[in-house]
Design an enzyme around this catalytic site. Structure first.
Site, short mmCIF file in Angstrom:
data_model
loop_
_atom_site.label_atom_id
_atom_site.label_comp_id
_atom_site.label_asym_id
_atom_site.label_seq_id
_atom_site.Cartn_x
_atom_site.Cartn_y
_atom_site.Cartn_z
N LYS A 185 1.11 -1.17 0.13
CA LYS A 185 0.22 0.13 0.00
C LYS A 185 0.69 1.54 -0.12
CE LYS A 185 -3.65 -2.41 2.47
NZ LYS A 185 -4.81 -2.63 3.60
N TYR B 285 -11.73 -2.84 -3.12
CA TYR B 285 -12.97 -2.71 -2.18
C TYR B 285 -14.55 -3.08 -2.20
CZ TYR B 285 -7.71 -2.77 0.48
OH TYR B 285 -6.91 -2.82 0.30
N PHE C 221 -15.84 2.90 7.36
CA PHE C 221 -14.42 3.32 6.91
C PHE C 221 -14.10 3.79 5.75
CE2 PHE C 221 -14.45 -1.22 7.24
CZ PHE C 221 -13.70 -1.29 6.73
N ARG D 289 -1.56 -14.33 3.72
CA ARG D 289 -2.17 -13.85 5.21
C ARG D 289 -0.93 -13.89 6.32
NH1 ARG D 289 -6.68 -10.50 4.14
NH2 ARG D 289 -7.56 -11.41 5.65
N THR E 201 -5.09 -7.56 10.15
CA THR E 201 -5.89 -6.50 9.58
C THR E 201 -5.13 -5.22 11.25
OG1 THR E 201 -7.27 -7.56 8.78
CG2 THR E 201 -7.61 -5.39 9.23
N ARG F 81 3.07 -6.22 9.51
CA ARG F 81 2.34 -5.41 10.04
C ARG F 81 2.95 -5.39 11.64
NH1 ARG F 81 -3.59 -7.53 7.20
NH2 ARG F 81 -3.70 -5.69 6.05
N ASN G 142 -1.92 0.02 7.29
CA ASN G 142 -1.75 -1.08 7.65
C ASN G 142 -0.92 -1.66 6.60
OD1 ASN G 142 -3.32 -2.02 6.11
ND2 ASN G 142 -4.44 -3.24 7.26
N HIS H 265 -1.67 -5.94 1.51
CA HIS H 265 -3.14 -6.47 1.37
C HIS H 265 -2.39 -7.65 0.54
CE1 HIS H 265 -7.01 -7.82 -0.40
NE2 HIS H 265 -6.71 -7.82 -1.71
N GLU I 248 -9.35 -10.14 -7.56
CA GLU I 248 -8.85 -9.27 -7.03
C GLU I 248 -7.89 -9.10 -8.98
OE1 GLU I 248 -7.40 -9.27 -3.47
OE2 GLU I 248 -9.32 -9.24 -2.67
#
Ligand code: UDP
Ligand code: MG
Length: 149
Positions: free
Chosen positions: A9, A49, A57, A85, A91, A102, A112, A115, A126
């Site tokens: 990100k 998303y 949010f 993951r 998250t 993270r 964070n 993704h 995606e």
């Protein structure tokens, strides 16, 4: 071979963490089979998303992921979805264990750093938002490269 969609990100790019994050992915034994650095369009971000469209949010999330360049990747390997993951961590970085991306580099949910797709269906969806088929290399091509002239 299982494929997953990974994004570094904009906060990860801004903080100079591209190399660190890709290094962790490669050292774990997974392969990058597509990669791009760009500022994600608002349309792509909203599609990506869309499961969160009704959440409070959502607007700030779209603003965040389109605020600067991000790195989009297809990462491939056995169990790549579940492994990535786990590599990313929880998250909310407060709950992310040390040793996860993270858990090592983030302090709040809204920034964070990374993704990763959460299921085979999400991964397929995606990847198709962010990459054309022709932009993804065949996994086996990587190992075919001869290291001698
Ligand atoms: N997010 C947020 N506030 C929240 C929950 C999520 O800003 O209360 C953001 C955060 O960047 C997160 C993303 O929305 O990574 C997607 O949320 P999800 O629950 O799908 O988490 P992820 O799959 O990224 O772990
Ligand atoms: Mg998610």
């Amino acid at each position: 071979m299982e494929q997953t969609y990974i994004m570094i990100k904009p906060d990860g790019v801004q903080r100079g963490l591209i190399g660190e994050i890709i290094s962790r992915i490669e050292k774990r034994g997974l392969k990058v089979t597509a990669m791009r650095l760009n500022v994600m369009s608002s349309e792509s971000a909203k599609e990506h998303y869309k499961e969160h469209a009704e959440k409070p949010f959502f607007a700030s999330l779209i603003e965040y992921v389109t605020s600067g360049p991000s790195v989009s990747m297809v990462v491939e390997g056995k169990n790549s979805i579940a492994i990535m993951r786990a590599v990313n961590g929880a998250t909310n970085p407060v709950n992310a264990l040390p040793g996860t991306i993270r858990g090592d580099f983030a302090i709040e949910t809204g920034r964070n750093v990374v993704h990763a797709s959460d299921s085979p269906e999400s991964a397929k969806r995606e990847i198709s938002i962010h990459f054309k088929d022709t932009e993804i290399v065949s996994y086996s091509k990587i190992d075919e490269v001869c290291l001698y002239e």
